[in-house]
Design an enzyme around this catalytic site. Sequence first.
Site, mmCIF file in Angstrom:
data_model
loop_
_atom_site.group_PDB
_atom_site.id
_atom_site.type_symbol
_atom_site.label_atom_id
_atom_site.label_comp_id
_atom_site.label_asym_id
_atom_site.label_seq_id
_atom_site.Cartn_x
_atom_site.Cartn_y
_atom_site.Cartn_z
ATOM 1 C CG ASP A 130 -73.328 -44.440 -13.610
ATOM 2 O OD1 ASP A 130 -74.049 -45.295 -13.081
ATOM 3 O OD2 ASP A 130 -72.840 -44.563 -14.759
ATOM 4 C CB SER A 187 -76.455 -33.532 -18.949
ATOM 5 O OG SER A 187 -76.712 -34.649 -19.761
ATOM 6 N N GLY A 204 -72.673 -32.493 -14.804
ATOM 7 C CA GLY A 204 -71.354 -32.780 -14.248
ATOM 8 C C GLY A 204 -70.364 -33.014 -15.370
HETATM 9 N N1 AR6 Z 1 -76.092 -37.330 -5.237
HETATM 10 C C1 AR6 Z 1 -76.638 -36.325 -5.973
HETATM 11 N N2 AR6 Z 1 -75.974 -35.713 -6.972
HETATM 12 C C2 AR6 Z 1 -74.714 -36.137 -7.234
HETATM 13 C C3 AR6 Z 1 -74.073 -37.173 -6.518
HETATM 14 C C4 AR6 Z 1 -74.828 -37.795 -5.485
HETATM 15 N N3 AR6 Z 1 -74.339 -38.799 -4.743
HETATM 16 N N4 AR6 Z 1 -72.833 -37.361 -7.033
HETATM 17 C C5 AR6 Z 1 -72.683 -36.453 -8.017
HETATM 18 N N5 AR6 Z 1 -73.799 -35.698 -8.142
HETATM 19 P P1 AR6 Z 1 -72.422 -36.511 -13.245
HETATM 20 P P2 AR6 Z 1 -73.412 -36.344 -16.023
HETATM 21 C C6 AR6 Z 1 -74.101 -34.593 -9.064
HETATM 22 O O1 AR6 Z 1 -71.054 -36.153 -13.695
HETATM 23 O O2 AR6 Z 1 -72.940 -34.946 -16.176
HETATM 24 C C7 AR6 Z 1 -70.676 -40.606 -15.097
HETATM 25 O O3 AR6 Z 1 -69.346 -41.040 -15.086
HETATM 26 C C8 AR6 Z 1 -72.949 -33.866 -9.698
HETATM 27 O O4 AR6 Z 1 -72.374 -32.929 -8.783
HETATM 28 O O5 AR6 Z 1 -72.579 -37.581 -12.244
HETATM 29 O O6 AR6 Z 1 -74.786 -36.700 -16.529
HETATM 30 C C9 AR6 Z 1 -71.575 -41.458 -15.956
HETATM 31 O O7 AR6 Z 1 -71.158 -42.803 -15.982
HETATM 32 C C10 AR6 Z 1 -73.649 -33.167 -10.855
HETATM 33 O O8 AR6 Z 1 -74.315 -31.994 -10.395
HETATM 34 O O9 AR6 Z 1 -73.381 -36.896 -14.513
HETATM 35 C C11 AR6 Z 1 -71.437 -40.812 -17.289
HETATM 36 O O10 AR6 Z 1 -70.299 -41.285 -17.973
HETATM 37 C C12 AR6 Z 1 -74.736 -34.172 -11.255
HETATM 38 O O11 AR6 Z 1 -74.804 -35.111 -10.171
HETATM 39 C C13 AR6 Z 1 -71.275 -39.360 -16.972
HETATM 40 O O12 AR6 Z 1 -70.730 -39.310 -15.669
HETATM 41 C C14 AR6 Z 1 -74.447 -34.931 -12.548
HETATM 42 O O13 AR6 Z 1 -73.062 -35.163 -12.692
HETATM 43 C C15 AR6 Z 1 -72.586 -38.618 -16.946
HETATM 44 O O14 AR6 Z 1 -72.350 -37.253 -16.759
#
Ligand code: AR6
Length: 182
Positions: A39, A128, A130
């Site tokens: 995000d 979800s 992360g």
């Molecule tokens: N490109 C591709 N994947 C990524 C990138 C990127 N640039 N950066 C991170 N990931 P998360 P969630 C991966 O935590 O679990 C946020 O603060 C990461 O390694 O981003 O749905 C939002 O505002 C992981 O595998 O999302 C919400 O509050 C995946 O993306 C909350 O986090 C998802 O991790 C959402 O949590």
Amino acid sequence: METFLGGRLIVKTGDITREETDAIVNAANSSLMGGGGVDGAIHRAGGPAIIEECRRIRDTEYPDGLPAGEAVTTTGGRLPAKFVIHTVGPVWYGGGRNEDGLLANAYRNSLKRADEKKCVSAAFPAISTGVYGFPRERAARIAADVMKSYIDSGGGVRKIVLVFFGDDDYRVFLESSGLQSP
Ligand code: AR6
């Protein structure tokens, strides 16, 4: 990189903000006001036009926030992608709060939004898995099942890209998704 489902599903590692698909999907939170992880990366790379549109969506359609499993579309701002589809995945509480169903809805409704905008390509992060703590193996099966039924049912997005941020996440997906079994 690996390709499945007749060439329509591509699985790779990388930074989703660099994808040149018509749309990229954001793993947002209900506030739609940005955050960390993917995000934060999307808002940083896409610039302020995205949050401005998110604010309008909050003011008009979703004053109480976007519920888990739903998705909305904004401009891609300065990103190579034309659109960002913001979805909210479930927080993992152990599996007893319909987390599976909500994660499937997040993928499904994102594809529906991509269809509405006539996107022929779309890229997804591992929603979800992360900060929200959803087990990666379980999420892999759900994502793969949604993609398979979408493609089997003739959905308009011709190319779907699943982008994993690290080699380990990529490997876990390939081992757990069920896509490689005959
Ligand atoms: N490109 C591709 N994947 C990524 C990138 C990127 N640039 N950066 C991170 N990931 P998360 P969630 C991966 O935590 O679990 C946020 O603060 C990461 O390694 O981003 O749905 C939002 O505002 C992981 O595998 O999302 C919400 O509050 C995946 O993306 C909350 O986090 C998802 O991790 C959402 O949590």
